[in-house]
Design an enzyme around this catalytic site. Structure first.
Site, mmCIF file in Angstrom:
data_model
loop_
_atom_site.group_PDB
_atom_site.id
_atom_site.type_symbol
_atom_site.label_atom_id
_atom_site.label_comp_id
_atom_site.label_asym_id
_atom_site.label_seq_id
_atom_site.Cartn_x
_atom_site.Cartn_y
_atom_site.Cartn_z
ATOM 1 N N ASN A 28 0.849 -1.190 0.000
ATOM 2 C CA ASN A 28 0.000 0.000 0.000
ATOM 3 C C ASN A 28 0.891 1.250 0.000
ATOM 4 O OD1 ASN A 28 -2.394 1.804 1.802
ATOM 5 N ND2 ASN A 28 -2.756 0.834 -0.147
ATOM 6 N N HIS A 33 7.155 5.699 1.153
ATOM 7 C CA HIS A 33 7.866 4.469 0.758
ATOM 8 C C HIS A 33 8.773 4.744 -0.445
ATOM 9 C CE1 HIS A 33 4.155 2.593 2.633
ATOM 10 N NE2 HIS A 33 5.117 1.949 3.254
ATOM 11 N N GLN A 57 3.152 -8.921 13.833
ATOM 12 C CA GLN A 57 3.321 -7.619 14.482
ATOM 13 C C GLN A 57 2.000 -6.911 14.756
ATOM 14 O OE1 GLN A 57 5.664 -6.222 10.942
ATOM 15 N NE2 GLN A 57 4.775 -4.242 11.439
ATOM 16 N N LEU A 181 3.305 11.031 6.424
ATOM 17 C CA LEU A 181 2.679 10.102 5.482
ATOM 18 C C LEU A 181 2.598 8.713 6.119
ATOM 19 C CD1 LEU A 181 4.463 11.158 2.157
ATOM 20 C CD2 LEU A 181 2.277 11.946 3.086
ATOM 21 N N SER A 183 0.210 4.761 5.650
ATOM 22 C CA SER A 183 -0.897 4.021 5.011
ATOM 23 C C SER A 183 -2.175 4.186 5.822
ATOM 24 C CB SER A 183 -0.553 2.541 4.913
ATOM 25 O OG SER A 183 0.623 2.390 4.171
HETATM 26 O O1 PAF Z 1 7.475 -0.545 8.710
HETATM 27 C C1 PAF Z 1 6.859 -1.490 8.177
HETATM 28 O O2 PAF Z 1 6.192 -1.358 7.152
HETATM 29 C C2 PAF Z 1 6.946 -2.860 8.828
HETATM 30 O O3 PAF Z 1 6.968 -2.773 10.220
HETATM 31 C C3 PAF Z 1 8.121 -3.709 8.306
HETATM 32 C C4 PAF Z 1 9.458 -3.069 8.648
HETATM 33 C C5 PAF Z 1 8.002 -3.877 6.808
HETATM 34 C C6 PAF Z 1 8.102 -5.097 8.959
HETATM 35 O O4 PAF Z 1 6.925 -5.777 8.663
#
Ligand code: PAF
Length: 278
Positions: A28, A33, A57, A181, A183
């Site tokens: 996303n 990013h 997580q 920013l 998601s």
């Molecule tokens: O920051 C993120 O998007 C996530 O915590 C990561 C580092 C991709 C681990 O799933």
């Protein structure tokens, strides 16, 4: 650009890839990013971006199920950035043992700040990032400073467990009104989106006060949290910490960071601001 779904294929590709910079994501993708990808591009010809929504997580009642999965849009954006490989495994590929038996356990820091409100979150992050590092074997990896505590946890295990990977912190991307920013911004209603930049404004107010010599950190934290509450936020924390260790800050520390997490409706936003004193 190749889209690779299995560990075996990624490892085959890696054998002849030369220098690799890596950007782990949950997909996303937004401008924040893409800024990480551009930093990665400066460090290696081959950039690998992983897209994996990591169940480990997310806590009970969090947004794992509704987290947006947008692989084809993400791939189009990454192709435009000159990425070499998108690594997009499914859950069975990354966690073939349904109950993950070995985890990477961060130290006490994992129970503070965001960890206090998201038990197990940083164990889940450290575990998946370790797995991804072992699969991709990057020379460098880029992480946003918006997730400041995540960055500290990752730097910590990379150092303590001797990963030979350069960790590259990247400044937080912001909308023109200051909102970091994320998601999760797309979960905000129109009214919440208009209110959301207050979080950053409060961080700026704390930073200004500290820079002008105020050392009553507890007072500044409480005042900022109070103003957010008055504006309708549910505040998890506003805290001033040492920028490198994330330990509680003391008067005289020169490198500080003010971190905050608060909810607008059901959306939890986090942000932070570094403060460097002369
Ligand atoms: O920051 C993120 O998007 C996530 O915590 C990561 C580092 C991709 C681990 O799933």
């Amino acid at each position: 650009m190749q889209i690779i779904h299995t560990v075996k294929e990624l490892r085959e590709w890696r054998k002849t890839a030369g220098r690799v910079a890596f950007v782990p994501t949950m997909g996303n993708l937004h401008e924040g990013h893409l800024a990480l990808v551009r930093e990665a591009k400066k460090r290696a010809e081959n950039v690998v971006v992983s897209i994996f929504v990591n169940r480990l997580q997310f806590g009970q009642g969090e947004d794992f199920d509704k987290y947006p999965r947008t692989l084809s849009d993400d791939a189009a954006k990454l192709e435009g950035e000159g990425v070499a490989v998108v690594f997009a495994p499914d859950e069975r590929e990354l966690y073939p043992n349904v109950a993950q038996r070995y985890n990477v356990e961060p130290p006490n820091l994992q129970n503070e700040l965001c960890g206090k409100f998201r038990p197990g979150h940083f164990r889940g992050v450290a575990t998946v990032v370790t797995k991804l590092f072992n699969i991709v074997k990057p020379d460098a990896a880029c992480f946003g400073k918006k997730d400041y505590q995540q960055l500290a946890v990752i730097k910590g295990f990379v150092e303590d467990l001797d990963f030979d990977i350069e960790i590259v912190p990247v400044d937080t991307g912001r909308a023109s009104d200051g909102l970091a920013l994320s998601s999760r911004n797309q979960y905000l209603s129109e009214a919440e989106r208009a209110e959301a930049p207050r979080l950053y404004r409060e961080l700026c107010a704390v930073a200004e006060a500290v820079k002008s010599g105020d050392v009553d950190y507890a007072g500044l934290e409480a005042a900022a949290a109070g103003r957010l509450k008055d504006a309708g936020w549910t505040v998890d924390y506003v805290e001033i910490r040492h920028a490198d260790t994330l330990e509680v800050a003391h008067a005289g520390d020169k490198r500080l960071v003010v971190l905050a997490a608060a909810r607008l409706g059901s959306t939890r936003l986090i942000d932070n601001l570094e403060i460097v004193l002369a």
